[in-house]
Design an enzyme around this catalytic site. Structure first.
Site, PDB file in Angstrom:
ATOM      1  N   ASN A   1       3.699  18.593  -7.786  1.00  0.00           N
ATOM      2  CA  ASN A   1       3.799  17.804  -6.535  1.00  0.00           C
ATOM      3  C   ASN A   1       2.842  17.950  -5.505  1.00  0.00           C
ATOM      4  OD1 ASN A   1       4.125  20.258  -5.025  1.00  0.00           O
ATOM      5  ND2 ASN A   1       6.137  20.212  -4.760  1.00  0.00           N
TER       6      ASN A   1
ATOM      7  N   TYR B   1       9.268  36.768  -1.619  1.00  0.00           N
ATOM      8  CA  TYR B   1       8.497  36.090  -2.648  1.00  0.00           C
ATOM      9  C   TYR B   1       8.524  37.066  -4.158  1.00  0.00           C
ATOM     10  CZ  TYR B   1       4.529  35.720  -5.838  1.00  0.00           C
ATOM     11  OH  TYR B   1       3.400  35.389  -6.887  1.00  0.00           O
TER      12      TYR B   1
ATOM     13  N   ILE C   1       9.592  19.738  -9.696  1.00  0.00           N
ATOM     14  CA  ILE C   1      10.590  20.269 -10.498  1.00  0.00           C
ATOM     15  C   ILE C   1      12.029  20.300 -10.330  1.00  0.00           C
ATOM     16  CG2 ILE C   1       8.714  21.812 -11.678  1.00  0.00           C
ATOM     17  CD1 ILE C   1       9.803  24.129  -9.729  1.00  0.00           C
TER      18      ILE C   1
ATOM     19  N   LEU D   1      -8.352  38.393  -0.410  1.00  0.00           N
ATOM     20  CA  LEU D   1      -9.470  39.273   0.223  1.00  0.00           C
ATOM     21  C   LEU D   1     -10.791  38.396  -0.322  1.00  0.00           C
ATOM     22  CD1 LEU D   1     -10.624  41.867   1.248  1.00  0.00           C
ATOM     23  CD2 LEU D   1     -10.284  42.860  -0.701  1.00  0.00           C
TER      24      LEU D   1
ATOM     25  N   TYR E   1      -4.035  27.059  -8.880  1.00  0.00           N
ATOM     26  CA  TYR E   1      -5.086  28.166  -9.358  1.00  0.00           C
ATOM     27  C   TYR E   1      -5.005  28.683 -10.585  1.00  0.00           C
ATOM     28  CZ  TYR E   1      -8.033  32.296  -8.737  1.00  0.00           C
ATOM     29  OH  TYR E   1      -8.976  33.397  -9.106  1.00  0.00           O
TER      30      TYR E   1
END
Ligand code: UFG
Length: 328
Positions: free
Chosen positions: A32, A140, A51, A189, A11
């Site tokens: 990938n 994350y 990577i 959202l 994105y």
């Protein structure tokens, strides 16, 4: 400059590829395609690969005489990171370290890194400046912060220069409607609300209405993806070896979930079902950037400042691509 964009079919990566091309840079993409879309970028730029594959990356860097890497390739779902932290450390941290290894072998010394406001965790102050303590509350955010530490140490040793750009909520799409957000599963959202407006989902849920905010729902700083792309180009053009730039990217103003939904109703002109639901685990009540350092260090200011304008661009994409890139 001659640059390699990892995760360039994703994105933010794909929007940055176009911004780089428009600024006159020469671009190659490594992706990938585990989460990205080949359709998002010109096919002649793309190498499908990983990577983690150090020999492949070294070969690409040498063959194209790459001068800098823009590193987007990563997993970015908070919920998934809690369920499967191993995937996040493997991809975001170990993959990043492999990329650094390849970079050093090929004598490439500059990296612009796609980081996140998730490194701050639940902030004690708002807006959040770069000096705020980093205390990520999920794997994350921790995987992204751990890689930032590696970058900081390599810059300190004089081997590389880097910019870690900590985005707040990336949103919107290329205004001509040709490029936009397509995640599977979708958890964000604005795309969820617009898919509901299109009739692709029966209702949209508000996760939590009892937060300590004016309307009880979470507040986020939505920053347009093209503005993020522009910040990457600026960071690339300013960066020098040995330098460490760590910078928030947001507009400095927050919108609540209810305000975002209202903007989507206004822009689409459609009525749809909105349900109030329980809080989603791990959502801080308010995440708003203090954006002044980005202006100082990158000369960057977002062009999109109003949520309705951001939603308009996303709506153009979703309306013309109801199934995402599969609609093409
Ligand atoms: N929300 C809803 N309903 C939904 C989806 C989201 O009410 O169906 C709410 C969330 O609870 C949150 C806000 O809308 O309050 C925004 O949620 P998103 O999932 O769109 O974005 P997040 O703020 O959770 O995530 C963003 C980035 C992540 C980053 C995180 C840092 O997308 O990559 O900020 O907290 F990790």
């Amino acid at each position: 400059m001659r640059v390699l964009v990892t995760g360039g079919a994703g994105y933010v990566g794909s929007h940055t590829v176009y911004a780089l091309l428009e600024a006159g840079h020469q671009v190659w993409v490594l992706d990938n395609l585990s989460r990205g879309h080949a359709e998002a970028i010109p096919s002649n730029l793309l190498t499908v690969g990983d990577i983690h594959d150090v020999p492949l990356v070294v070969e690409l860097l040498r063959r194209h005489r790459i001068e800098a890497i823009l590193h987007f390739a990563a997993f970015a779902l908070v919920g998934e990171s809690v369920q499967h932290p191993e995937r996040y450390y493997e991809n975001n941290l170990r993959g990043g370290l492999a990329l650094l290894q390849a970079m050093l072998q090929a004598d490439v010394r500059k990296m612009v890194f796609s980081s996140t406001c998730a490194v701050y965790g639940v902030p004690t102050h708002s807006p959040i400046s770069e000096n705020a303590p980093t205390n990520p509350i999920n794997p994350y955010g921790r995987s992204k912060l751990a890689f930032e530490w590696a970058l900081a140490d390599l810059a300190h040793s004089g081997q590389i220069g880097y910019a870690a750009l900590r985005y707040f909520n990336a949103a919107g799409a290329r205004p001509d409607g040709t490029l936009g957000e397509d995640h599977d599963p979708e958890t964000h959202l604005i795309p969820l609300v617009l898919q509901t407006a299109l009739g692709l989902r029966p209702y949209v849920e508000i996760f939590g209405t009892d937060y300590n905010t004016p309307d009880g729902t979470c507040i986020r700083d939505y920053v347009h993806v093209d503005d993020l792309a522009n910040a990457h180009v600026r960071a690339l053009e300013r960066l020098h070896v040995g330098q460490a730039i760590v910078c928030n990217l947001g507009i400095g103003r927050g919108y609540s979930v209810r305000e975002v939904i209202a903007a989507c109703q206004e822009v689409t002109g459609r009525r749809f079902v909105v349900r109030e639901a329980a809080r989603r685990a791990g959502d801080p009540p308010r995440l708003v950037a203090e954006p002044t350092y980005a202006l100082q260090v990158l000369g960057w200011q977002p062009r999109y400042r109003d949520i309705a304008n951001i939603v308009e661009t996303a709506w153009r994409w979703h309306r013309s691509h109801p199934q995402g890139f599969r609609s093409q």
